[in-house]
Design a protein around this motif. Structure first.
Motif, short mmCIF file in Angstrom:
data_model
loop_
_atom_site.label_atom_id
_atom_site.label_comp_id
_atom_site.label_asym_id
_atom_site.label_seq_id
_atom_site.Cartn_x
_atom_site.Cartn_y
_atom_site.Cartn_z
N VAL A 262 0.64 -0.83 0.17
CA VAL A 262 -0.08 -0.30 -0.15
C VAL A 262 0.54 1.04 -0.34
N THR A 263 0.70 2.38 -0.96
CA THR A 263 1.62 3.71 -1.22
C THR A 263 0.40 4.65 -0.74
N ILE A 264 1.20 5.38 0.05
CA ILE A 264 0.75 6.62 0.51
C ILE A 264 1.36 8.19 0.15
N SER A 265 0.68 8.63 -0.22
CA SER A 265 1.37 9.81 -0.94
C SER A 265 1.02 11.28 -1.04
N LEU A 266 1.84 12.19 -0.98
CA LEU A 266 1.00 13.53 -1.04
C LEU A 266 1.50 14.44 -1.70
N LEU A 267 0.96 14.97 -2.07
CA LEU A 267 0.98 15.38 -3.57
C LEU A 267 1.00 16.62 -4.26
N ASP A 268 2.06 17.20 -4.59
CA ASP A 268 1.97 18.79 -4.60
C ASP A 268 1.26 19.92 -5.42
N GLU A 269 1.08 20.85 -5.59
CA GLU A 269 0.11 20.97 -6.89
C GLU A 269 -0.58 20.92 -7.92
N VAL B 183 6.57 10.00 0.06
CA VAL B 183 5.35 9.14 -0.16
C VAL B 183 5.91 7.83 0.97
N TRP B 184 4.68 6.93 1.72
CA TRP B 184 4.38 6.24 2.64
C TRP B 184 4.72 4.91 1.93
N THR B 185 5.55 3.96 2.18
CA THR B 185 4.85 2.49 1.41
C THR B 185 4.86 1.31 2.52
N LEU B 186 3.95 1.25 2.66
CA LEU B 186 3.35 -0.19 3.58
C LEU B 186 4.23 -1.38 2.91
N THR B 187 4.06 -2.46 3.44
CA THR B 187 5.19 -3.80 3.23
C THR B 187 4.08 -4.15 3.96
N ASN B 188 3.94 -5.73 2.89
CA ASN B 188 2.86 -6.90 3.34
C ASN B 188 1.75 -6.09 4.31
N ALA B 189 0.57 -5.77 3.68
CA ALA B 189 -0.08 -4.65 4.22
C ALA B 189 -1.68 -5.80 3.94
N TRP B 190 -2.96 -6.12 5.44
CA TRP B 190 -3.47 -6.44 5.13
C TRP B 190 -4.79 -5.94 6.46
N THR C 44 -14.60 2.67 7.21
CA THR C 44 -13.34 2.93 7.81
C THR C 44 -12.61 1.32 7.61
N ILE C 45 -11.62 1.54 7.43
CA ILE C 45 -10.71 0.25 7.05
C ILE C 45 -9.09 0.27 7.78
N GLU C 46 -9.36 -0.45 9.11
CA GLU C 46 -8.13 -0.68 9.74
C GLU C 46 -6.84 -1.57 9.27
N ILE C 47 -5.52 -1.09 8.60
CA ILE C 47 -4.42 -2.13 8.14
C ILE C 47 -3.92 -1.97 8.73
N VAL C 48 -2.85 -3.72 9.00
CA VAL C 48 -1.93 -3.76 9.56
C VAL C 48 -0.91 -3.92 8.31
N HIS C 49 0.62 -3.29 8.51
CA HIS C 49 1.38 -4.02 7.74
C HIS C 49 2.47 -4.18 8.63
N GLU C 50 3.61 -4.79 7.89
CA GLU C 50 4.55 -5.51 7.90
C GLU C 50 6.47 -4.30 8.08
N GLY C 51 6.00 -2.81 8.04
CA GLY C 51 6.89 -2.31 7.89
C GLY C 51 7.06 -0.58 6.99
N ILE C 52 7.30 0.36 7.24
CA ILE C 52 6.84 1.15 6.21
C ILE C 52 8.06 1.97 6.54
N SER C 53 8.41 2.63 4.72
CA SER C 53 9.72 2.96 4.49
C SER C 53 8.75 4.39 3.93
N ILE C 54 9.78 5.59 3.95
CA ILE C 54 10.04 7.08 3.50
C ILE C 54 10.31 7.23 2.86
N ASP C 55 9.84 7.79 1.75
CA ASP C 55 10.76 8.49 0.32
C ASP C 55 10.04 9.67 0.27
N ASN C 56 11.25 10.94 0.50
CA ASN C 56 10.52 12.36 0.46
C ASN C 56 11.47 12.96 -0.75
#
Length: 157
Positions: A103-110, A117-124, A144-156
């Motif tokens: 699962v990838t969550i991205s904050l976007l500019d204008e 970008v936050w990337t969740l590993t092995n999310a369910w 609402t959905i709650e997601i569990v994951h095995e790690g998060i990486s951040i790329d900015n």
């Protein structure tokens, strides 16, 4: 001479938090709210051996970093007719087996470009909450959905 505002275009400004997107697997989904993007390191305290003048104070513990721990991610969105993607994913859970997705969550500019970008590993999905129903309210129905994951990486970059 008065400032015409042109210097503001080159200034660094914090990004607003309302323009974002969420991708899981290859689908892009729109959400009203994303929360839980936190990571922490657990603290391990211990006292090594017998105290001496070289080890410091008699009753102090040494602290060191332990395991990294991430919280669950909570996603909220409106209820749409015939939209059951959450439920299909959740219903795949069997005893100790589930389809784990990136699962990838991205904050976007204008311009719509991902700036953080936050990337969740092995999310369910671990929990789905349907909307509350009240006859006197005129609000939008939110699930609402709650997601569990095995790690998060951040790329900015």
């Amino acid at each position: 001479m008065a400032d015409n505002g042109s210097s503001q275009a080159t200034a660094a400004w914090p990004l607003p938090k309302f323009y974002f997107e969420v991708k899981w697997d290859s689908a892009v989904m729109l959400f009203q709210e994303v929360s839980g993007l936190d990571v922490e390191t657990q603290v391990i305290e211990y006292r090594a051996g017998a105290p001496s003048q070289d080890n410091g104070p008699v009753f102090s513990a040494t602290r060191m970093p332990g395991l990294k721990k991430s919280g669950n991610i909570t996603l909220k969105r409106g209820v749409y007719k015939s939209d059951s993607k959450f439920w299909h994913w959740f219903n795949q859970i069997k005893m100790n087996t589930i389809k784990r997705l990136p699962v990838t969550i991205s904050l976007l500019d204008e311009t719509g470009t991902a700036t953080m970008v936050w990337t969740l590993t092995n999310a369910w999905p671990s929990k789905i909450t349907g909307t509350d129903l009240k006859s006197g309210d005129i609000e939008v129905a939110i699930k609402t959905i709650e997601i569990v994951h095995e790690g998060i990486s951040i790329d900015n970059s």
